[in-house]
Motif scaffolding. Structure first.
Motif, PDB file in Angstrom:
ATOM      1  N   TYR A  75      21.080  -2.635  53.409  1.00 13.98           N
ATOM      2  CA  TYR A  75      22.310  -2.606  54.226  1.00 13.98           C
ATOM      3  C   TYR A  75      23.439  -2.270  53.616  1.00 13.98           C
ATOM      4  N   PHE A  76      23.902  -2.483  52.376  1.00 16.04           N
ATOM      5  CA  PHE A  76      24.609  -2.324  51.426  1.00 16.04           C
ATOM      6  C   PHE A  76      24.864  -0.576  51.300  1.00 16.04           C
ATOM      7  N   PHE A  77      23.603  -0.274  50.925  1.00 15.50           N
ATOM      8  CA  PHE A  77      23.682   1.139  50.553  1.00 15.50           C
ATOM      9  C   PHE A  77      23.618   1.997  51.762  1.00 15.50           C
ATOM     10  N   GLN A  78      22.989   1.577  52.795  1.00 14.36           N
ATOM     11  CA  GLN A  78      22.839   2.561  53.984  1.00 14.36           C
ATOM     12  C   GLN A  78      24.031   2.485  54.700  1.00 14.36           C
ATOM     13  N   ASP A  79      24.741   1.426  55.084  1.00 16.82           N
ATOM     14  CA  ASP A  79      25.979   1.385  55.846  1.00 16.82           C
ATOM     15  C   ASP A  79      27.335   1.949  55.062  1.00 16.82           C
ATOM     16  N   THR A  80      27.192   1.981  53.543  1.00 15.63           N
ATOM     17  CA  THR A  80      28.506   2.808  53.049  1.00 15.63           C
ATOM     18  C   THR A  80      27.998   4.269  53.054  1.00 15.63           C
ATOM     19  N   TRP A  81      26.576   4.309  52.950  1.00 16.45           N
ATOM     20  CA  TRP A  81      26.286   5.971  53.194  1.00 16.45           C
ATOM     21  C   TRP A  81      26.619   6.522  54.451  1.00 16.45           C
ATOM     22  N   MET A  82      26.353   5.676  55.221  1.00 20.35           N
ATOM     23  CA  MET A  82      26.983   6.188  56.806  1.00 20.35           C
ATOM     24  C   MET A  82      28.407   6.443  56.881  1.00 20.35           C
ATOM     25  N   ALA A  83      28.922   5.348  56.579  1.00 19.38           N
ATOM     26  CA  ALA A  83      30.288   5.514  56.370  1.00 19.38           C
ATOM     27  C   ALA A  83      31.087   6.544  55.755  1.00 19.38           C
ATOM     28  N   LYS A 102      28.371  -5.156  62.816  1.00 18.02           N
ATOM     29  CA  LYS A 102      29.558  -5.584  62.145  1.00 18.02           C
ATOM     30  C   LYS A 102      30.200  -4.236  61.459  1.00 18.02           C
ATOM     31  N   THR A 103      29.100  -3.189  60.626  1.00 18.57           N
ATOM     32  CA  THR A 103      29.567  -1.844  60.440  1.00 18.57           C
ATOM     33  C   THR A 103      30.441  -0.880  61.352  1.00 18.57           C
ATOM     34  N   ILE A 104      29.331  -0.831  62.552  1.00 27.79           N
ATOM     35  CA  ILE A 104      29.815  -0.166  63.589  1.00 27.79           C
ATOM     36  C   ILE A 104      31.176  -0.478  64.154  1.00 27.79           C
ATOM     37  N   GLY A 105      31.356  -1.768  64.085  1.00 25.59           N
ATOM     38  CA  GLY A 105      32.843  -2.337  64.474  1.00 25.59           C
ATOM     39  C   GLY A 105      33.874  -1.861  63.468  1.00 25.59           C
ATOM     40  N   ILE A 106      33.693  -1.945  62.240  1.00 25.59           N
ATOM     41  CA  ILE A 106      34.630  -1.650  61.218  1.00 25.59           C
ATOM     42  C   ILE A 106      34.779   0.026  61.612  1.00 25.59           C
ATOM     43  N   LEU A 107      33.867   0.909  61.581  1.00 24.35           N
ATOM     44  CA  LEU A 107      34.035   2.360  61.688  1.00 24.35           C
ATOM     45  C   LEU A 107      34.765   2.648  62.812  1.00 24.35           C
ATOM     46  N   SER A 108      34.399   1.857  63.908  1.00 22.07           N
ATOM     47  CA  SER A 108      35.229   2.120  65.301  1.00 22.07           C
ATOM     48  C   SER A 108      36.927   1.998  65.102  1.00 22.07           C
ATOM     49  N   GLN A 109      37.179   1.575  64.178  1.00 20.55           N
ATOM     50  CA  GLN A 109      38.799   1.395  63.865  1.00 20.55           C
ATOM     51  C   GLN A 109      39.250   2.785  63.250  1.00 20.55           C
ATOM     52  N   LEU A 123      31.339  -9.407  71.534  1.00 26.43           N
ATOM     53  CA  LEU A 123      32.899  -9.255  71.356  1.00 26.43           C
ATOM     54  C   LEU A 123      33.170  -7.811  71.727  1.00 26.43           C
ATOM     55  N   GLU A 124      34.703  -7.513  71.637  1.00 25.93           N
ATOM     56  CA  GLU A 124      35.374  -6.343  72.118  1.00 25.93           C
ATOM     57  C   GLU A 124      36.223  -6.039  70.673  1.00 25.93           C
ATOM     58  N   LEU A 125      36.504  -4.740  70.984  1.00 24.86           N
ATOM     59  CA  LEU A 125      37.331  -4.050  69.854  1.00 24.86           C
ATOM     60  C   LEU A 125      38.023  -2.784  70.620  1.00 24.86           C
TER      61      LEU A 125
END
Length: 254
Positions: A75-83, A102-109, A123-125
């Motif tokens: 998850y560390f590598f794939q999520d940072t790669w996607m970001a 969690k990753t999608i929530g961060i990127l949605s900002q 949860l909502e963001l």
């Protein structure tokens, strides 16, 4: 040995069952050392207790004294790669199917995102929209999405792990559905486990060879590929290294 010790020592027995209950996991003999460490520190802090805190409660955290920061390399590598890819591509809007919330929530900002999953998001963001849906029947029109991702999802479909129906072609059907909704010229960020042969690890996941993944995306252009093996992220698929994770960026041609 441990059973006899607890039987003859009421204090130790109370500590044992209290901590085991709090940890909510099968108790191991190695945990006993951490219990003694916990109470040793407890007596130390009680001697110098900060009087500004009027309440003192037990909340044992016994397994955090690690020599390295705990990290799941997948998850560390794939999520940072996607970001990184999303920041490079700068889509006006992005869609995701089943990746880490969690990753999608961060990127949605930074980029507005709609997330699709069979399990509701509690949860909502701002900038994060959620639609309950299945990767086998995405609630979008053909060729309607310019940017989409699905990381470590497809390999699970049809194995029943998440309560889904058994389907030996679940992964293939999922990929067809992701391809269907992507617009011509659109980009998909995609990851699955890779291995030296196509393998089912029932009922956890499947793993795929590079050739098989490319055959499933034969009508797409491969823009980038990366492979995670242990604590490394490299550019090439190495079957001899066995199980890993493949990260792919494809572009829809027609």
């Amino acid at each position: 040995m441990l059973r006899n010790f607890l039987k003859n020592n009421n204090l130790a027995k109370a500590i044992y069952f209290r901590v085991a209950f709090i940890l909510n996991h099968e108790f191991r003999l190695s945990d006993l050392k951490n219990i003694f460490w916990y109470f040793e520190n407890y007596f130390k802090i009680k001697k110098t207790f900060n009087s500004n805190f009027i309440t003192f409660k037990f909340f044992p955290c016994l397994n955090d004294k690690t020599s390295l920061t705990p990290m799941d390399p997948v998850y560390f590598f794939q999520d940072t790669w996607m970001a990184r890819k999303i920041f490079e591509l700068k889509p006006k809007y992005h869609f995701d199917v089943g990746s880490s919330a969690k990753t999608i929530g961060i990127l949605s900002q930074f980029v507005p995102i709609t997330m699709v999953d069979i399990r509701p998001l509690p949860l909502e963001l701002p900038n994060l929209n959620f639609i309950k849906g299945s990767i086998l029947d995405l609630p979008f029109e053909d060729n309607s999405i310019d940017s989409i991702s699905s990381l470590c999802v497809v390999e699970h479909i049809g194995l029943g792990r998440y309560g889904d129906p058994i389907d030996s072609l679940g992964s293939e059907k999922s990929i067809l559905e992701l391809k269907r909704v992507l617009s011509i010229g659109g980009v998909i960020l995609f990851s699955v486990p890779v291995d030296s042969s196509n393998t089912v690890y029932f009922n956890a996941h499947r793993a795929f060879t590079r050739d098989y993944i490319l055959s499933l995306f034969h009508d797409f252009e491969l823009l980038e590929e990366k492979y995670q093996y242990g604590y490394e992220l490299i550019d090439n698929f190495v079957p001899e290294r066995g199980f890993g994770t493949g990260l792919f960026m494809f572009k829809k041609l027609m």
